[in-house]
Design a protein around this motif. Structure first.
Motif, short mmCIF file in Angstrom:
data_model
loop_
_atom_site.label_atom_id
_atom_site.label_comp_id
_atom_site.label_asym_id
_atom_site.label_seq_id
_atom_site.Cartn_x
_atom_site.Cartn_y
_atom_site.Cartn_z
N GLU A 41 0.73 -1.24 -0.05
CA GLU A 41 0.07 0.01 0.00
C GLU A 41 0.90 1.22 -0.07
O GLU A 41 1.68 1.34 0.89
CB GLU A 41 -0.82 0.12 1.20
CG GLU A 41 -2.18 1.03 1.20
CD GLU A 41 -2.93 0.94 2.49
OE1 GLU A 41 -2.55 1.71 3.28
OE2 GLU A 41 -3.75 0.28 2.29
N CYS A 42 0.80 2.25 -0.84
CA CYS A 42 1.37 3.42 -1.01
C CYS A 42 0.99 4.20 0.12
O CYS A 42 -0.30 4.35 0.43
CB CYS A 42 0.81 4.39 -2.32
SG CYS A 42 1.55 5.78 -2.46
N PRO A 43 1.76 4.83 1.15
CA PRO A 43 1.54 5.62 2.23
C PRO A 43 1.19 7.00 2.02
O PRO A 43 0.22 7.52 2.67
CB PRO A 43 2.97 5.62 3.01
CG PRO A 43 3.92 5.35 1.97
CD PRO A 43 3.26 4.63 0.98
N ALA A 44 1.30 7.22 0.83
CA ALA A 44 0.85 8.71 0.27
C ALA A 44 -0.73 8.71 -0.16
O ALA A 44 -1.32 9.68 0.13
CB ALA A 44 1.70 9.24 -0.74
N CYS A 45 -0.98 7.55 -1.19
CA CYS A 45 -2.26 7.66 -1.49
C CYS A 45 -3.33 6.63 -1.19
O CYS A 45 -4.20 6.48 -1.94
CB CYS A 45 -2.17 8.13 -3.05
SG CYS A 45 -1.64 6.66 -4.05
N ALA A 46 -2.63 5.52 -0.49
CA ALA A 46 -3.31 4.43 0.00
C ALA A 46 -3.87 3.55 -1.14
O ALA A 46 -4.61 2.72 -1.11
CB ALA A 46 -4.50 4.81 0.75
N CYS A 47 -2.99 3.38 -2.22
CA CYS A 47 -3.63 2.52 -3.38
C CYS A 47 -2.60 1.43 -3.57
O CYS A 47 -1.71 1.41 -2.84
CB CYS A 47 -3.58 3.36 -4.80
SG CYS A 47 -2.29 3.94 -5.35
N ASP A 48 -2.96 0.29 -4.16
CA ASP A 48 -2.03 -0.86 -4.39
C ASP A 48 -1.02 -0.61 -5.33
O ASP A 48 -1.31 -0.31 -6.50
CB ASP A 48 -2.91 -1.91 -4.73
CG ASP A 48 -3.61 -2.60 -3.17
OD1 ASP A 48 -3.04 -2.39 -2.23
OD2 ASP A 48 -4.57 -3.21 -3.56
N ARG A 51 8.35 2.90 -7.14
CA ARG A 51 7.63 4.38 -7.18
C ARG A 51 6.11 3.94 -7.61
O ARG A 51 5.77 3.09 -8.36
CB ARG A 51 8.13 4.94 -8.49
CG ARG A 51 7.58 6.36 -8.57
CD ARG A 51 8.06 7.02 -9.92
NE ARG A 51 9.30 7.56 -9.79
CZ ARG A 51 9.68 8.85 -9.28
NH1 ARG A 51 8.63 9.74 -9.13
NH2 ARG A 51 10.93 9.33 -9.33
N CYS A 52 5.22 4.88 -6.78
CA CYS A 52 3.90 4.70 -7.01
C CYS A 52 3.46 5.15 -8.39
O CYS A 52 3.76 6.21 -8.66
CB CYS A 52 3.24 5.42 -5.84
SG CYS A 52 1.33 5.40 -6.25
N PRO A 53 2.93 4.64 -9.25
CA PRO A 53 2.20 4.72 -10.48
C PRO A 53 1.41 5.82 -10.41
O PRO A 53 1.10 6.46 -11.52
CB PRO A 53 1.82 3.45 -11.35
CG PRO A 53 1.44 2.60 -10.06
CD PRO A 53 2.29 2.91 -8.82
N ILE A 54 0.45 6.04 -9.29
CA ILE A 54 -0.55 7.03 -9.13
C ILE A 54 -0.10 8.33 -8.72
O ILE A 54 -0.50 9.42 -9.38
CB ILE A 54 -1.73 6.45 -8.15
CG1 ILE A 54 -1.99 4.92 -8.25
CG2 ILE A 54 -2.88 7.36 -8.39
CD1 ILE A 54 -2.49 4.89 -9.68
N CYS A 55 0.78 8.38 -7.58
CA CYS A 55 1.01 9.59 -7.07
C CYS A 55 2.38 10.08 -7.27
O CYS A 55 2.97 11.09 -6.94
CB CYS A 55 0.59 9.69 -5.84
SG CYS A 55 1.34 8.97 -4.45
N GLY A 56 3.29 9.14 -7.69
CA GLY A 56 4.72 9.16 -7.67
C GLY A 56 5.58 9.05 -6.49
O GLY A 56 6.79 9.23 -6.42
N TYR A 57 4.78 8.41 -5.34
CA TYR A 57 5.65 8.44 -4.38
C TYR A 57 6.78 7.33 -4.33
O TYR A 57 6.65 6.50 -4.92
CB TYR A 57 4.57 7.77 -3.09
CG TYR A 57 5.40 7.69 -1.69
CD1 TYR A 57 5.55 8.65 -0.59
CD2 TYR A 57 5.86 6.30 -1.31
CE1 TYR A 57 6.11 8.41 0.13
CE2 TYR A 57 6.30 5.92 -0.35
CZ TYR A 57 6.64 7.12 0.51
OH TYR A 57 7.38 6.76 1.84
N LEU A 58 8.07 7.98 -3.92
CA LEU A 58 9.23 6.90 -4.07
C LEU A 58 9.12 6.20 -2.59
O LEU A 58 9.24 6.83 -1.65
CB LEU A 58 10.56 7.76 -4.28
CG LEU A 58 10.88 7.93 -5.49
CD1 LEU A 58 12.21 8.89 -5.83
CD2 LEU A 58 11.22 6.45 -6.37
ZN LIG Z 1 0.59 6.68 -4.27
#
Ligand SMILES: [Zn+2]
Length: 63
Positions: free
Chosen positions: A13-20, A27-34
Motif C-alpha cells: 500500500e502506498c503511504p501517500a495515496c493508499a492505493c495498491d 515508485r507509486c504509479p498513481i502519485c509518484g511516491y518513492l
Molecule cells: Zn501513491
C-alpha cells in the motif's frame, strides 16, 4: 488461465495515496511516491554488526 503480473510479486500500500502498488515497483504509479529501499542499508547494518561482534570477541580473548 489469467496471469496477473502484480500477483507474482504481491502488492503493497502506498503511504501517500493508499492505493495498491506492485511490490517490485519502488515508485507509486498513481502519485509518484518513492518507496525507500531498505535492503542495501539493512545488509550494510548486518555487516557492521558482525564486525562489532568480531571486535568484541577479539577484545575479550585478548584481555
Ligand atoms: Zn501513491
Amino acid at each position: 488461465m489469467k496471469i496477473d503480473p502484480a500477483r507474482d510479486f504481491g502488492t503493497r500500500e502506498c503511504p501517500a495515496c493508499a492505493c495498491d502498488v506492485p511490490a517490485n515497483s519502488n515508485r507509486c504509479p498513481i502519485c509518484g511516491y518513492l518507496f525507500p529501499n531498505p535492503s542495501p542499508a539493512r545488509r550494510r547494518f548486518k555487516i557492521a554488526a558482525a564486525l562489532i561482534m568480531l571486535a568484541l570477541l577479539l577484545a575479550l580473548l585478548l584481555l
